[in-house]
Design an enzyme around this catalytic site. Structure first.
Site, PDB file in Angstrom:
ATOM      1  N   ASP A  52      -6.497  -6.869   4.105  1.00 49.30           N
ATOM      2  CA  ASP A  52      -7.617  -6.234   3.404  1.00 49.30           C
ATOM      3  C   ASP A  52      -8.509  -7.308   2.812  1.00 49.30           C
ATOM      4  OD1 ASP A  52      -9.117  -4.149   2.114  1.00 49.30           O
ATOM      5  OD2 ASP A  52      -8.069  -4.645   0.249  1.00 49.30           O
TER       6      ASP A  52
ATOM      7  N   LYS B 178       3.027 -15.340   2.784  1.00 48.86           N
ATOM      8  CA  LYS B 178       3.230 -16.068   1.525  1.00 48.86           C
ATOM      9  C   LYS B 178       4.727 -16.353   1.452  1.00 48.86           C
ATOM     10  CE  LYS B 178       1.802 -17.771  -2.417  1.00 48.86           C
ATOM     11  NZ  LYS B 178       0.887 -18.923  -2.531  1.00 48.86           N
TER      12      LYS B 178
ATOM     13  N   ASP C 243     -12.440  -8.922   4.292  1.00 49.02           N
ATOM     14  CA  ASP C 243     -13.684  -8.921   3.514  1.00 49.02           C
ATOM     15  C   ASP C 243     -14.256 -10.333   3.460  1.00 49.02           C
ATOM     16  OD1 ASP C 243     -13.409  -6.192   2.856  1.00 49.02           O
ATOM     17  OD2 ASP C 243     -14.151  -6.531   0.819  1.00 49.02           O
TER      18      ASP C 243
ATOM     19  N   ASP D 230      -3.084 -18.091   0.697  1.00 50.65           N
ATOM     20  CA  ASP D 230      -4.070 -18.770  -0.152  1.00 50.65           C
ATOM     21  C   ASP D 230      -4.806 -19.849   0.646  1.00 50.65           C
ATOM     22  OD1 ASP D 230      -1.656 -20.159  -0.018  1.00 50.65           O
ATOM     23  OD2 ASP D 230      -1.651 -20.783  -2.121  1.00 50.65           O
TER      24      ASP D 230
ATOM     25  N   TYR E  33       0.832  -1.214   0.000  1.00 46.13           N
ATOM     26  CA  TYR E  33       0.000   0.000   0.000  1.00 46.13           C
ATOM     27  C   TYR E  33       0.866   1.263   0.000  1.00 46.13           C
ATOM     28  CZ  TYR E  33      -4.725  -1.864   0.812  1.00 46.13           C
ATOM     29  OH  TYR E  33      -5.949  -2.471   0.686  1.00 46.13           O
TER      30      TYR E  33
HETATM   31  C1  IPM Z   1     -10.543  -1.173   3.756  1.00 44.11           C
HETATM   32  C2  IPM Z   1     -10.771  -0.583   2.393  1.00 44.11           C
HETATM   33  C3  IPM Z   1      -9.621   0.360   2.069  1.00 44.11           C
HETATM   34  C4  IPM Z   1      -8.345  -0.452   2.051  1.00 44.11           C
HETATM   35  C5  IPM Z   1      -9.792   1.169   0.774  1.00 44.11           C
HETATM   36  C6  IPM Z   1     -11.085   1.955   0.765  1.00 44.11           C
HETATM   37  C7  IPM Z   1      -8.627   2.088   0.531  1.00 44.11           C
HETATM   38  O1  IPM Z   1     -10.921  -1.588   1.452  1.00 44.11           O
HETATM   39  O2  IPM Z   1     -10.469  -0.400   4.731  1.00 44.11           O
HETATM   40  O3  IPM Z   1     -10.471  -2.396   3.861  1.00 44.11           O
HETATM   41  O4  IPM Z   1      -7.982  -1.028   1.005  1.00 44.11           O
HETATM   42  O5  IPM Z   1      -7.679  -0.517   3.070  1.00 44.11           O
HETATM   43 MG    MG Z   2     -11.003  -3.544   2.264  1.00 46.43          MG
END
Ligand code: IPM
Ligand code: MG
Length: 359
Positions: free
Chosen positions: A248, A192, A252, A224, A141
């Site tokens: 990240d 990884k 999710d 993975d 990042y």
């Molecule tokens: C998160 C989001 C952010 C990230 C984006 C919006 C920059 O996906 O907080 O998980 O990638 O960190």
């Molecule tokens: Mg995210």
């Protein structure tokens, strides 16, 4: 002592869900459970529209001066054509970097009432309680070099760099081990290391830090496999610690185990315990302005803020209890709706949580 909270609604559904969080803070204030002073600022696309900058200097300054920052979400199709340096996401990343918020805590907890809303079988997810500890200010990042360059042949090449120093790895691992001591004393470090040197170092440092915590069981897993295990047998995890990019993605993935990405709060902390609190979901432009977004991830983020930055754990418990009560009452926003439950909108959900606050 009155605590200062900077409120940054952001874009998309951000203002709607943050509106409910503010309502909740005011209700707790009226109950005498907390003493906060709210200040407002612009970040993301909203800030770009007003100032041509997704993170205006005054927003960063106000964030530095606050005891905590409450953020909705940033981004939307309107700003996608902008250069990456001006995009809403830069505002969020700039806050994380500017405040040194290296430790991102993303708890994935399944409320038993939502077992039927998960895309996985209830028996696979019931009792789920995972804490994902994501490093937030390093990795690909922020790594240099980055960008898109044109080769002598005229072909373009995109570059990003995965980079971690030993001290960056060590401090996030310590956060994970310290948290594990308050939980089930198990840490799974995700990397990884079979391919990437950077994460080979990660594994080595995690192992070294782990030696200081003989009472915590440390395991390692390739990312993975971790993604696969999260949807195969997620209850095997207690604390997961990983880098920025893997965290990240895995968070999710983990959110869906809880029924909806609209349920997951997060805390991003710096070394001084100052924090920024936000739902892990994004600005959801597809449903913005319709009053249907689930505010619970944001309300649960308020609970984390009270616990980690504002020294009000009892008020945090009130919020968590109220959320459980509302789910018991069968109230559901569309993202967590299942048969026999009552469909409600963002504001009604916020009202219901306020009404359910124990006094
Ligand atoms: C998160 C989001 C952010 C990230 C984006 C919006 C920059 O996906 O907080 O998980 O990638 O960190
Ligand atoms: Mg995210």
């Amino acid at each position: 002592m009155t605590k200062k909270v900077l409120v940054l609604p952001g874009d998309g559904i951000g203002p709607e869900i943050v509106g409910e969080a503010v309502k909740l803070l005011k209700a707790l204030q009226a109950q005498g459970a907390i003493a906060v002073e709210l200040e407002y600022g612009l970040v993301g696309g909203a800030a770009y529209d007003a100032f041509g900058d997704p993170l205006p200097a005054q927003t960063l300054e106000a964030a530095r001066a606050a005891d905590a920052v409450l953020l909705g979400a940033v981004g939307g199709p309107k700003w996608e054509p902008l250069h990456i340096s001006k995009r809403p996401e830069k505002g969020l990343l700039g806050l994380r970097a500017g405040l040194g918020l290296f430790a991102n805590l993303r708890p994935a907890i399944l409320y038993p009432q939502l077992a039927g809303a998960s895309s996985l079988k209830p028996e696979v997810v019931s009792g789920l309680d995972i804490m994902i500890v994501r490093e937030l200010t390093g990795d690909i990042y922020f790594g240099q070099p980055r960008g898109v360059e044109t080769l002598p042949s005229g072909e373009r090449r995109g570059i990003n760099t995965m980079v971690y120093t030993e001290s960056e790895i060590e401090r996030i691992c310590r956060v994970a081990f310290d948290l594990a001591r308050k939980r089930d004393r198990r840490v799974c470090s995700v990397d990884k290391a079979n391919v990437l040197e950077c994460t080979e170092l990660w594994r080595e440092v995690a192992t070294r830090v782990g030696a200081d915590y003989p009472d915590v069981a440390l395991s390692h897993m390739y990312v993975d496999n971790a993604a696969m295990q999260l949807v195969r047998a997620p209850k095997q995890f207690d604390v997961m610690v990983t880098g920025n990019l893997f965290g990240d993605i895995l968070s999710d993935c983990a959110s869906m185990l809880t029924g909806s990405i609209g349920m997951l709060p997060s805390a991003s902390l710096n070394a001084a315990g100052q924090g920024m609190y936000e739902p892990i979901h994004g600005s959801a432009p597809d449903i913005a302005g319709q009053g249907v977004a689930n505010p619970l991830a944001t309300l649960l983020s308020v609970a984390m803020m009270l616990r980690y930055s504002l020294g009000a754990p009892e008020a945090a418990q009130r919020i968590e209890a109220a959320v459980a009560t509302v789910l018991d009452q069968g109230l559901r926003t569309p993202d967590i709706l299942s048969a026999g439950m009552r469909r409600i909108g963002t504001v009604e959900m916020g009202d219901a949580v306020v009404a359910a606050l124990p006094v």
